[in-house]
Design a protein around this motif. Structure first.
Motif, PDB file in Angstrom:
ATOM      1  N   CYS A  86       8.074  -5.323   4.555  1.00 40.22           N
ATOM      2  CA  CYS A  86       7.798  -4.609   3.301  1.00 40.22           C
ATOM      3  C   CYS A  86       6.649  -3.641   3.558  1.00 40.22           C
ATOM      4  O   CYS A  86       6.098  -3.611   4.656  1.00 40.22           O
ATOM      5  N   CYS A 119       3.678  -3.610   2.080  1.00 42.27           N
ATOM      6  CA  CYS A 119       2.338  -4.105   1.749  1.00 42.27           C
ATOM      7  C   CYS A 119       1.398  -3.897   2.935  1.00 42.27           C
ATOM      8  O   CYS A 119       1.799  -4.058   4.087  1.00 42.27           O
ATOM      9  N   VAL A 136       0.601  -8.163  -2.047  1.00 36.91           N
ATOM     10  CA  VAL A 136       1.900  -8.835  -2.157  1.00 36.91           C
ATOM     11  C   VAL A 136       2.894  -7.971  -2.926  1.00 36.91           C
ATOM     12  O   VAL A 136       2.505  -7.066  -3.666  1.00 36.91           O
ATOM     13  N   CYS A 137       4.176  -8.269  -2.689  1.00 32.60           N
ATOM     14  CA  CYS A 137       5.238  -7.598  -3.421  1.00 32.60           C
ATOM     15  C   CYS A 137       6.406  -8.589  -3.482  1.00 32.60           C
ATOM     16  O   CYS A 137       6.355  -9.642  -2.863  1.00 32.60           O
ATOM     17  N   CYS A 157       7.538  -9.901   0.173  1.00 33.28           N
ATOM     18  CA  CYS A 157       6.750 -10.906   0.906  1.00 33.28           C
ATOM     19  C   CYS A 157       6.455 -12.138   0.064  1.00 33.28           C
ATOM     20  O   CYS A 157       5.981 -13.149   0.580  1.00 33.28           O
TER      21      CYS A 157
END
Ligand SMILES: [Zn+2]
Length: 492
Positions: free
Chosen positions: A30, A32, A45-46, A49
């Motif tokens: 990702c 991040c 975070v997203c 993850c």
């Protein structure tokens, strides 16, 4: 030097699995940022993850490149095709219930790392270098645990060795060498104490002469090179004791408890079947052409072994000095900058004096002021300038140390300090020095007769008197020569 084994009846067999976080800007699958070191929990975070359902991972190209760089530096081959797999395991630090890793077709395989074992080169086989993602971090409190997802999804490279090491010391040397290579490549910080470089060790013992491997245990939680060596020594001895008492070693995972110096049972080991690996359906296979591999190979920076050799051959440094400046890459980098700005004919003589001053006086100042060489307030040109003043005999070694202290504190150029403080050039005129020495001999009859009666350690006192009178401006070696000559040849 000869090596004493832990035990004469048993042989220790060690293989290491090393995990290194990669210094990529973003996470493995990702966008991040990986720069979460000083961030509040759960801020980097997203949905990807955090393992939310329905999200799609995207492969970080930089992480793939870094892994190939490492694999090539470790003499591995890079297959044209590799893939990612799901490794299922049910721990709370892995929210989606599986880790994306590589199973049967890793990014690289079949290499080796050379270690120096008491002056003998030894190849430690590298089974594979592959790519996966880091897990979240659990913070255990009294009766409950908290989770910080910032670390989850950070690119993690796993370097698996063959069971080629035969002592805890070899394991430590392997770890140290591997860290050097990673730092030189610029792909990892190599900081064990911060957990960005982690080591799990598989260790077993077998009667000497036996070919079949014994049952191994896996040791975790070692966070320094020293603890790797200590933990393996403890565990090897524990296994030998169990076997001597007629017991059996179980395949299990054990944790190293640093403050007690022991390993303790964590869990009975999983087998590959338990992980129910299967190909990651959300990611395409990795196709790496031989052109790409060669391009990366050509871009590799100088590695520690090459630097070590070059420092000895090109600069004439001793093995020991070359080792120190290779192990600590930043020290060697500083040394090279000193050499780059040095306008001198005799490069080897300059290299010798530069490494001497760097490794003794400058390192002393860095330690005393708790400053890393990367943030050294004394520039490489300032050190070169100090060495120029010494070469020109503008100042004595003793004065140079004082000037260095001041240059380190103020950042001024040594020649400016010499000018500002009005330091006069050393007295090298023999006639002048002889006059001073005659005076000292005349004024210290007791010391002189003691010396001539065999109390030779009084000599340093007389040298000190000359240095005092010349305010340190006389060159000690000349003073010593002249003084000794006068004392020895003409009893009054
Ligand atoms: Zn993310």
């Amino acid at each position: 030097m000869t090596y004493t084994p832990i035990d004469t009846d048993f042989e220790v067999v060690i293989g290491l699995e090393v995990h290194s976080q990669l210094l990529t800007k973003s996470k493995m699958f990702c966008s991040c940022s990986t720069g979460y070191a000083n961030a509040a929990p759960n801020t980097h975070v997203c949905p990807v993850c955090m393992g939310m359902p329905g999200v799609l991972p995207v492969i970080n190209q930089e992480a793939v490149t870094y892994t190939i760089m490492t694999a090539l530096a470790l003499n591995c081959s890079i297959p044209a095709y590799s893939k990612f797999d799901r490794k299922s395991y049910p721990y709370p630090d892995l929210m989606k219930g599986y880790q994306i890793s590589q199973y049967d077709i890793p990014l690289s395989q079949n290499g080796y790392l050379t270690i120096d074992l008491h002056g003998q080169e030894k190849h430690i086989g590298i089974t594979r270098v592959h790519l996966e993602e880091d897990t979240a971090r659990l913070l255990h409190h009294d009766g409950y645990s908290l989770i910080d997802v910032n670390r989850a999804g950070t690119p993690l490279m796993e370097i698996v060795s063959e069971p080629d090491m035969r002592s805890p010391e070899e394991a430590r040397l392997y770890m140290q060498k591997l860290r050097e290579v990673l730092v030189y490549l610029g792909v990892a910080s190599g900081k064990m104490e911060e957990g960005s470089l982690r080591c799990d060790a598989n260790v077993s013992v077998r009667p000497r002469g036996e070919q079949k491997l014994g049952v191994k245990t896996e040791i975790k939680n070692m966070n320094s090179f020293r603890s790797v060596e200590r933990a393996l020594e403890y565990e090897a001895r524990r296994q030998m004791a169990v076997i001597r008492e007629g017991g059996k070693i179980r395949q299990e995972t054990r944790g190293w408890v640093e403050n007690k110096g022991i390993t303790v049972l964590q869990r009975v080991k999983e087998y590959a079947d338990d992980y129910r690996y299967f190909p990651e359906p959300d990611l395409p296979p990795l196709l790496i052409s031989s052109e790409q591999v060669e391009e990366i190979r050509a871009s590799l920076p100088e590695l520690p072994d090459a630097r070590r050799t070059r420092y000895q051959s090109d600069y004439g440094l001793s093995v020991q000095d070359a080792n120190v400046m290779t192990e600590e890459k930043a020290l060697g980098d500083y040394f090279e900058r000193v050499m780059a700005v040095s306008q001198v004919k005799d490069r080897k003589a300059r290299a010798k004096s530069a490494s001497n001053w760097l490794l003794s006086e400058l390192v002393r100042l860095l330690i005393a002021n708790s400053v890393a060489i990367e943030n050294c307030p004394l520039s490489p040109s300032a050190l070169a300038n100090l060495l120029d003043l010494l070469d020109k005999e503008r100042i004595t070694g003793k004065q140079a140390k004082d000037v260095l202290d001041e240059a380190f504190a103020s950042g001024e150029l040594p020649e400016e300090i010499v000018k500002k403080k009005g330091i006069k050039p050393p007295i090298s005129d023999q006639g002048v020095l002889e006059g001073i020495i005659d005076g000292i001999i005349a004024n210290n009859p007791k010391a002189v007769s003691d010396y001539r009666n065999g109390k030779t350690n009084i000599f340093q006192f007389l040298v000190g008197q000359v240095m005092k009178q010349t305010r340190g401006q006389a060159k000690p070696d000349i003073v010593q020569g002249l003084l000794r000559k006068k004392l020895d040849e003409s009893p009054a």
